[in-house]
Design an enzyme around this catalytic site. Structure first.
Site, PDB file in Angstrom:
ATOM      1  N   HIS A 193      -9.453  12.732   6.413  1.00  0.00           N
ATOM      2  CA  HIS A 193      -9.916  11.718   5.363  1.00  0.00           C
ATOM      3  C   HIS A 193      -9.168  10.277   5.717  1.00  0.00           C
ATOM      4  CE1 HIS A 193      -6.082  13.307   3.866  1.00  0.00           C
ATOM      5  NE2 HIS A 193      -5.775  12.162   3.014  1.00  0.00           N
TER       6      HIS A 193
ATOM      7  N   HIS B  93      -8.043   6.732   3.903  1.00  0.00           N
ATOM      8  CA  HIS B  93      -8.131   5.900   2.476  1.00  0.00           C
ATOM      9  C   HIS B  93      -8.558   4.480   2.713  1.00  0.00           C
ATOM     10  CE1 HIS B  93      -4.884   8.870   0.746  1.00  0.00           C
ATOM     11  NE2 HIS B  93      -4.753   9.175   2.065  1.00  0.00           N
TER      12      HIS B  93
END
Length: 143
Positions: free
Chosen positions: A101, A103
């Site tokens: 992922h 951010h």
């Protein structure tokens, strides 16, 4: 992956404030945001790290990062934003979230008090040359 919270969010088995999705990626608000609008962008298929993903998917993830970052900048008139991606526990990738992922962390000038803090020291030229040559050689062998 059955016990991955991000896979559960992708499957809509767990709640999330979804901002954007396409057939391969999903962007949603972080449940513990560092700043207002802190967003996570994930591939819909489970990969533990970004280097586990095929290049084409990594490109799609960053296309979504670009699109969502642009929207955040526009809506909140940001002073900037930080992109943070961590691979592995040593790099602070959350142990309970082994799903690649990115951010997107909006920055609001001096008001956000966010410290991404690392302190580095200058490295001598010989060390830099050695590192650059070693990595270039690895990249050339992959070509």
């Amino acid at each position: 992956m059955a016990d991955c919270v991000f896979c559960s969010i992708v499957a809509e088995d767990s709640p999330a404030y979804r901002l954007y999705e396409d057939e391969r990626t999903l962007a949603f608000l972080d449940i513990e945001p560092a700043t207002r609008g802190h967003t996570l962008v994930v591939p819909k298929t489970h990969y533990e790290t970004t280097t586990d993903m095929p290049e084409s998917l990594a490109g799609r993830v960053f296309k979504t990062v670009h699109r969502v970052s642009d929207a955040l900048e526009s809506v909140y008139q940001l002073d900037g934003f930080a992109l943070v991606q961590e691979n592995g526990v040593t790099a602070n990738q959350d142990v309970p979230v082994p799903h690649a992922h990115i951010h997107i962390i909006p920055r609001y000038g001096d008001d956000d008090a966010l410290d991404l803090g690392w302190s580095g020291e200058r490295v001598d030229e010989t060390t830099q040359q050695e590192i650059a040559a070693t990595v270039r050689d690895e990249l050339a062998s992959d070509a």
